[in-house]
Design an enzyme around this catalytic site. Structure first.
Site, mmCIF file in Angstrom:
data_model
loop_
_atom_site.group_PDB
_atom_site.id
_atom_site.type_symbol
_atom_site.label_atom_id
_atom_site.label_comp_id
_atom_site.label_asym_id
_atom_site.label_seq_id
_atom_site.Cartn_x
_atom_site.Cartn_y
_atom_site.Cartn_z
ATOM 1 N N CYS A 21 30.490 82.361 37.341
ATOM 2 C CA CYS A 21 31.820 81.793 37.082
ATOM 3 C C CYS A 21 32.749 82.868 36.524
ATOM 4 O O CYS A 21 32.391 83.599 35.600
ATOM 5 C CB CYS A 21 31.716 80.638 36.106
ATOM 6 S SG CYS A 21 30.732 79.256 36.731
ATOM 7 N N GLU A 27 25.295 70.779 27.344
ATOM 8 C CA GLU A 27 26.719 71.082 27.286
ATOM 9 C C GLU A 27 27.521 69.864 27.721
ATOM 10 O O GLU A 27 27.042 69.042 28.493
ATOM 11 C CB GLU A 27 27.049 72.264 28.203
ATOM 12 C CG GLU A 27 26.474 73.575 27.716
ATOM 13 C CD GLU A 27 26.803 74.734 28.640
ATOM 14 O OE1 GLU A 27 27.364 74.503 29.723
ATOM 15 O OE2 GLU A 27 26.487 75.875 28.279
ATOM 16 N N CYS A 37 25.889 82.308 41.455
ATOM 17 C CA CYS A 37 25.606 83.259 40.374
ATOM 18 C C CYS A 37 24.419 84.161 40.695
ATOM 19 O O CYS A 37 24.380 85.318 40.269
ATOM 20 C CB CYS A 37 25.287 82.527 39.071
ATOM 21 S SG CYS A 37 25.911 80.867 38.919
ATOM 22 N N CYS A 43 23.357 83.905 35.798
ATOM 23 C CA CYS A 43 23.915 82.659 35.279
ATOM 24 C C CYS A 43 23.626 82.532 33.787
ATOM 25 O O CYS A 43 22.744 83.183 33.245
ATOM 26 C CB CYS A 43 23.359 81.465 36.037
ATOM 27 S SG CYS A 43 24.288 79.941 35.727
ATOM 28 N N ASP A 44 24.356 81.643 33.156
ATOM 29 C CA ASP A 44 24.510 81.562 31.706
ATOM 30 C C ASP A 44 23.262 81.894 30.895
ATOM 31 O O ASP A 44 23.232 82.857 30.134
ATOM 32 C CB ASP A 44 24.983 80.160 31.323
ATOM 33 C CG ASP A 44 26.364 79.857 31.874
ATOM 34 O OD1 ASP A 44 26.948 80.738 32.532
ATOM 35 O OD2 ASP A 44 26.853 78.741 31.663
ATOM 36 N N LYS A 45 22.211 81.072 30.981
ATOM 37 C CA LYS A 45 21.057 81.242 30.095
ATOM 38 C C LYS A 45 20.153 82.375 30.545
ATOM 39 O O LYS A 45 19.313 82.850 29.776
ATOM 40 C CB LYS A 45 20.251 79.942 30.004
ATOM 41 C CG LYS A 45 21.083 78.721 29.624
ATOM 42 C CD LYS A 45 21.910 78.938 28.381
ATOM 43 C CE LYS A 45 22.914 77.826 28.152
ATOM 44 N NZ LYS A 45 23.988 77.755 29.149
ATOM 45 N N SER A 48 30.330 74.051 27.203
ATOM 46 C CA SER A 48 30.389 75.121 28.187
ATOM 47 C C SER A 48 31.399 76.166 27.753
ATOM 48 O O SER A 48 32.357 75.870 27.028
ATOM 49 C CB SER A 48 30.802 74.540 29.542
ATOM 50 O OG SER A 48 31.199 75.559 30.428
ATOM 51 N N ASP A 91 24.137 76.100 35.179
ATOM 52 C CA ASP A 91 24.830 75.071 34.411
ATOM 53 C C ASP A 91 25.855 74.295 35.222
ATOM 54 O O ASP A 91 26.034 73.095 35.026
ATOM 55 C CB ASP A 91 25.517 75.714 33.196
ATOM 56 C CG ASP A 91 24.513 76.131 32.129
ATOM 57 O OD1 ASP A 91 23.304 76.066 32.411
ATOM 58 O OD2 ASP A 91 24.934 76.520 31.039
#
Length: 574
Positions: A201, A451, A56, A129-131, A477, A88
């Site tokens: 992702c 998650e 990521c 990435c996610d956060k 997730s 994650d």
């Protein structure tokens, strides 16, 4: 545009560059090779979440160099710095996931501290990435200096036995393998081909959901959030972002001019329309808080309730982010929503134009089936639904995209942490029809609100994804599918009803009506509450102790400070 366009006496960088008293400060800039002209120009922070933790983030440093070229081309002085990321996919399924949501706050805090400490005038933030995406956008709104968000781009899909695959398939393969439906050899081959490039992702998991939000909320340039990480055209977006942030600085267009109540509603709309991650219901209130706007889980859920689900994206659908970009990108999704009255077109964006103006020339592409017209949706209501009831007075959230049955009722099977539930699932020590309850995993109780992808993916891989339900005060997730309800509030650690449940209590979930209830009277719940004792936080020092001590409820974004509503003076005005 040149440096003379800007009045340095009104910019934060004047505190480190102007006047005889700042000669020591300027000496440091000369030591780094800057010229006197560059020191007189506005300073632009170029913040990157680059690291070698996961694909990521791996391309972010290269993209940051192009952003810097754009800033310099528009006669600004870029100053690059990095912050952390917790990825994650690697933190998932073990104690490392406690760090994930906490990292969002650390990212926002560290960007704020770097900008404040060095008095930068504007910000371009890159995240993958996610956060890190909401963390970077939170910092922009908190600082309120002219800012542009850049997504590092999604990963390309892998191919396994002729089928397009993502990391979601690998997580679910663990469940298949556990019941003997996948060989060791196939599992090894799948893990080697599922993630073939740099990028986040690839499906509409949290990273791509929040990337979609970045365009819809107005902080990212049109199309910039859709181009996959390996595409060379990302350099064009990065160059344009560097140049455009200087234009925003000249015109004094700031994040809080862009992130309004209407913009937040637009963001919630694209989450529901794309079948996005339930985590958006946590991140949008957190971004709103930085602006001093009250926009909680119930406000998000109200938008979800009336938004059609129109993007056929994994995990509920069949396509990935690359496919939507090539079909017309996020602007195609937003254009049909705008045309049919689901979005506000008068919101300002980082182009300096309104959302409607940005989308004016977007043409519908009838040769694709990734995005449906908003008046001919996949389903008439959004891919994500809010719930409320006596088990969730402060709300809960469930992703229904791709879910055939949206009602479930069954006896509770309670677990006080994810590991206990995952062990039961791994050993097939549960029954069809049960509602698995994972509690003490909320923001305070975790701490960190983990998650549960490892558990839900194992259930799905075992063929039980639609035969049991799972509820938690933790999170899921964006890759989770099945009847999985998260963000149940109040959380167990503060005495919420989820902490009062016993095995066998009958729980009823109705995603159509938006309810989550347990068949217990108010009197019985009150008697159990009197006997309940708050658990001890095992973390007595360090960042997890600090987070548990400061964090608020999931309903309002699980934030750790009062936000813009309590602000006395904004950094941009120092």
């Amino acid at each position: 545009m040149d440096a003379r366009t800007f009045d340095k006496s009104r910019l934060p960088s004047r505190h480190v560059t102007e006047g005889p008293k700042r000669a020591p400060h300027r000496s440091y800039y000369y030591a780094m090779g800057l010229t006197s002209d560059q020191i007189r120009q506005p300073f632009v922070g170029v913040a990157s979440c680059w690291n070698e933790a996961a694909p990521c983030n791996i391309a972010l440093m290269r993209q940051a160099q192009v952003v810097k070229k754009g800033v310099a081309h528009a006669n600004g002085t870029p100053r690059e710095f990095c912050t952390i990321t917790v990825t994650d996919g690697i933190a998932m399924g073990h104690q490392g996931m406690k760090s994930s949501l906490v990292s969002r706050e650390v990212i926002a805090d560290s960007v704020e501290l770097t900008m404040r400490g060095h008095c930068y005038d504007a910000l371009v933030g890159l995240a993958g990435c996610d956060k890190s995406l909401p963390g970077m956008m939170m910092a922009m709104c908190r600082l309120n200096v002219p800012s542009i968000f850049i997504y590092g781009g999604s990963i390309l899909p892998g191919t396994f036995k002729g089928q397009q695959v993502t990391v979601q398939d690998v997580f679910e393969a663990v469940g298949l393998h556990s019941v003997g439906n996948m060989s060791d050899e196939d599992l090894e081959e799948l893990e080697q081909v599922a993630c073939p490039s740099a990028g986040a992702c690839g499906a509409q998991f949290t990273a791509n959901t929040m990337a979609t939000v970045s365009e819809a909320i107005g902080l990212a340039l049109p199309y910039s959030a859709g181009a996959p990480a390996p595409y060379e055209m990302r350099d064009q977006f990065c160059m344009a972002a560097g140049e455009m942030v200087m234009e925003l600085l000249a015109r004094e267009i700031r994040p809080r001019d862009i992130v309004t109540r209407k913009a937040l509603e637009n963001a919630a709309t694209v989450v529901a329309a794309s079948g996005g991650s339930t985590n958006a219901a946590l991140h949008l209130p957190a971004i709103a808080s930085e602006c001093g706007i009250e926009f909680d889980l119930f406000d998000v859920a109200e938008i979800f309730r009336k938004t059609p689900y129109i993007a056929d994206l994994k995990p509920g659908g069949k396509y990935v982010a690359k496919d939507m970009f090539e079909a017309g990108g996020i602007p195609l999704l937003m254009k049909t929503l705008l045309d049919h009255g689901f979005m506000h077109g008068d919101c300002m964006t980082v182009t300096g134009r309104s959302m409607a103006e940005n989308l004016e020339n977007v043409q519908w592409n009838d040769k694709q089936d990734v995005v449906y017209a908003a008046n001919k949706p996949i389903t008439p209501t959004g891919g994500v639904v809010g719930l409320k009831g006596n088990l969730a007075p402060d709300g809960a959230i469930v992703k229904v995209a791709g879910l055939e049955n949206q009602k479930f009722s069954g006896p509770a099977r309670c677990f006080d942490h994810e590991e206990a539930c995952f062990e039961a699932v791994t050993n097939r020590n549960y029954k069809e029809g049960e509602v698995l309850v994972i509690r003490y995993e909320g923001p305070k109780g975790g701490p960190g609100m983990r998650e549960m992808l490892a558990t839900t993916a194992a259930l799905y891989g075992q063929g039980m994804g639609d035969k049991v339900a799972l509820i938690t005060d933790g999170r899921f997730s964006g890759a989770t599918r099945g009847f999985c309800i998260g963000h149940v509030g109040p959380e167990a650690a503060v005495g919420g009803p989820i902490g009062l449940l016993k095995d066998g209590d009958v729980i009823t979930i109705d995603a159509i009506e938006g309810t989550l209830d347990v068949e217990l009277s108010d009197e019985e719940l009150e008697e159990r509450r009197k006997a309940w004792e708050a658990p001890d936080n095992p973390y007595k020092s360090g960042v997890l102790w600090k987070y548990a001590d400061q964090v608020g409820a999931a309903r309002t974004g699980a934030v750790t400070h009062p936000g813009g509503k309590s602000e006395v003076e904004c950094y941009a005005n120092v």
